[in-house]
Design a protein around this motif. Sequence first.
Motif, mmCIF file in Angstrom:
data_model
loop_
_atom_site.group_PDB
_atom_site.id
_atom_site.type_symbol
_atom_site.label_atom_id
_atom_site.label_comp_id
_atom_site.label_asym_id
_atom_site.label_seq_id
_atom_site.Cartn_x
_atom_site.Cartn_y
_atom_site.Cartn_z
ATOM 1 N N TRP A 52 -12.798 40.850 -31.241
ATOM 2 C CA TRP A 52 -11.733 40.109 -30.561
ATOM 3 C C TRP A 52 -10.669 39.658 -31.555
ATOM 4 O O TRP A 52 -10.971 39.061 -32.581
ATOM 5 N N PHE A 53 -9.399 39.953 -31.220
ATOM 6 C CA PHE A 53 -8.243 39.473 -31.974
ATOM 7 C C PHE A 53 -7.406 38.562 -31.067
ATOM 8 O O PHE A 53 -7.127 38.926 -29.920
ATOM 9 N N ILE A 68 -5.780 45.211 -37.134
ATOM 10 C CA ILE A 68 -6.374 45.734 -35.898
ATOM 11 C C ILE A 68 -6.597 47.246 -36.013
ATOM 12 O O ILE A 68 -7.660 47.768 -35.666
ATOM 13 N N GLU A 69 -5.576 47.954 -36.513
ATOM 14 C CA GLU A 69 -5.675 49.410 -36.632
ATOM 15 C C GLU A 69 -6.758 49.820 -37.621
ATOM 16 O O GLU A 69 -7.517 50.781 -37.374
ATOM 17 N N LYS A 70 -6.863 49.107 -38.745
ATOM 18 C CA LYS A 70 -7.887 49.427 -39.745
ATOM 19 C C LYS A 70 -9.293 49.146 -39.211
ATOM 20 O O LYS A 70 -10.228 49.932 -39.423
ATOM 21 N N HIS A 78 -16.816 50.191 -31.461
ATOM 22 C CA HIS A 78 -16.515 48.882 -30.883
ATOM 23 C C HIS A 78 -15.271 48.953 -29.999
ATOM 24 O O HIS A 78 -14.343 49.717 -30.276
ATOM 25 N N LYS A 79 -15.257 48.149 -28.966
ATOM 26 C CA LYS A 79 -14.042 47.968 -28.173
ATOM 27 C C LYS A 79 -13.211 46.833 -28.778
ATOM 28 O O LYS A 79 -13.758 45.813 -29.186
ATOM 29 N N ILE A 80 -11.904 47.058 -28.818
ATOM 30 C CA ILE A 80 -10.988 46.055 -29.359
ATOM 31 C C ILE A 80 -10.409 45.237 -28.202
ATOM 32 O O ILE A 80 -9.833 45.785 -27.264
ATOM 33 N N PHE A 126 -11.002 37.517 -34.940
ATOM 34 C CA PHE A 126 -9.876 37.275 -35.832
ATOM 35 C C PHE A 126 -8.798 36.458 -35.111
ATOM 36 O O PHE A 126 -8.340 36.856 -34.036
ATOM 37 N N PHE A 127 -8.426 35.335 -35.696
ATOM 38 C CA PHE A 127 -7.250 34.591 -35.252
ATOM 39 C C PHE A 127 -6.124 34.914 -36.222
ATOM 40 O O PHE A 127 -6.326 34.880 -37.445
ATOM 41 N N ILE A 128 -4.948 35.227 -35.697
ATOM 42 C CA ILE A 128 -3.842 35.678 -36.534
ATOM 43 C C ILE A 128 -2.855 34.541 -36.785
ATOM 44 O O ILE A 128 -2.290 33.984 -35.845
ATOM 45 N N LYS A 129 -2.716 34.180 -38.037
ATOM 46 C CA LYS A 129 -1.749 33.205 -38.558
ATOM 47 C C LYS A 129 -2.077 31.764 -38.217
ATOM 48 O O LYS A 129 -2.211 30.928 -39.083
#
Length: 415
Positions: A52-53, A68-70, A78-80, A126-129
Motif C-alpha cells: 500500500w502506498f 512505486i515502479e521499482k 504483489h498487488k499495488i 509507504f506514506f509519501i512525504k
Amino acid sequence: MPFLYNLTILFTQFLLKIIALFSPKMKLFVDGRKDVFAVLEQKIATNDKTIWFHAASLGEYEQGLPVIEKIKDNYPTHKIIVTFFSPSGYEVRKNNTVADATVYLPLDTPKNAKRFLELVHPDFVFFIKYEFWINYLDQLQKQNIPTYLISGIFREKQLFFKWYGGFYRKALDTFTHFFVQNENSGKLITSLGKSNVTVSGDTRFDRVVAILEKDNTLDFIDQFKNNKTTIVIGSSWPKDESILSEYINSCDHDVKFIIAPHNIKPEQIKQLQNNITKKTVLFSEKENKDLSQFEVFIVDTIGILTRIYSYGDIAYVGGGFGNPGVHNLLEPATFGIPIVIGPNYSHFDEAINLVKIGGCISITNSKELEIAFSGLIQDTEIRHQKGKICGTFVQKNKGATNSILEKITHNKSSK
C-alpha cells in the motif's frame, strides 16, 4: 487526546457533507469515498499479497512514483494499492497503470482504519512525504505491518516538535524507517530520539531524470516553435499571468510563448486569452491551423506540460506569487533550461538551492520579470550557463529511489 482527535474527524466528516452541497471539489471528496470498500472487496482477494502506498495529492504521487515502479518490479506477485486524500490527485491519476487499485483514503476513523486494513492486508506500507493519520498508524502498529515514510519532510513548526505535541510524536513510533529529503529533516526527527532515519534525498529527482529517457516529442509544439526562442510558462496562476501578459504584449524580441495555466477552467482561459494582444491559439483549437503563424500558445488541457518543457529555451514556473508558493521546478530543470519564478519559494528546497547556485531567477514585480527575460533572451551564453546549472543540479541529486530500495531489501534480508 484520542477521543478529541476522533471527535474532530467525525465532526469534519459531517461538515464536509454540508460543504459538498455547494462545492464541486468537495463533492468529489465526499462522493468518491462512498464506494471505496466495495471497490477494494472487488479488486483484492483474501489470499492476495499487497503493498500500500498513500499520497496526499498529485505532487506526492509523482514524487513516490519511482519507488512505486521499482517496488512493482521487485515484487511482481504483489498487488499495488494506491490511495489519495485529495481529489486533485485522485481525479487526475485514478486510471494510472502502475496500481492494481487506486482509491480515496477513507477518513481516519478507528472503524475505517480497521476495515481498510482488513481488506487491503498489506505486507508493507509507504506514506509519501507527509500525512500522518493517527488511527491508520495505530492499526498498522497493532498489526505489526512494516511502515515507511519516503521523501519525508519535517519542519520545526510541525506539532511533533511542540511541547504539546506528544500525541502526534507517539504516532511516529509506528514507522519502521524514515527516509527524509534533507539534513534538516534528519536532524529534527533524530532530535525526537529516532535512530531509524536515512537522509536519502528526494525521489522527484529520479522521477524527472527518467523523463529524459522518454519520447517527449509533440509535433504540434514543434510546428508552433518553428525553431524560434521559446519561453514555456508552466502552472501559472492569475497573479503570475497579470505580469506575464504585460510582458508578452510589450515584448519586441522574436520569441514564442507557451502558457500552461494551473487552472484550465474555460472562463479563466478566456480571460487569459483576452489579456494577450498578440496572435494566440489554444490547444483545443489547434487543428487545421498553421501553428507557426501564432506567437502565443495556450495549453487548455492537462498531462503534456512535462513534454512541452523539452521545447523551452527559458521556463517560468508559476505559483510564486501565492501560498504555499512555487510549483515544481524540477521538470524544466531536468531539460537544462534556466528558470524564472516569483518570490514565494521558501518552502521548497530545490527552489532555494537553484536560486542560490544561479540556475533560477526569483522576481518580485513586472520590471524584474522584464529584466530577467530580456537578459536570458539576448545573452545566449548566460542562458546556456544557467540551464547547465539546472540540468547538473538534477543529475547530482538523483539516486534516492535506489537508496530506499537498498535499505528496505537489507532490512528484510537481515530478519
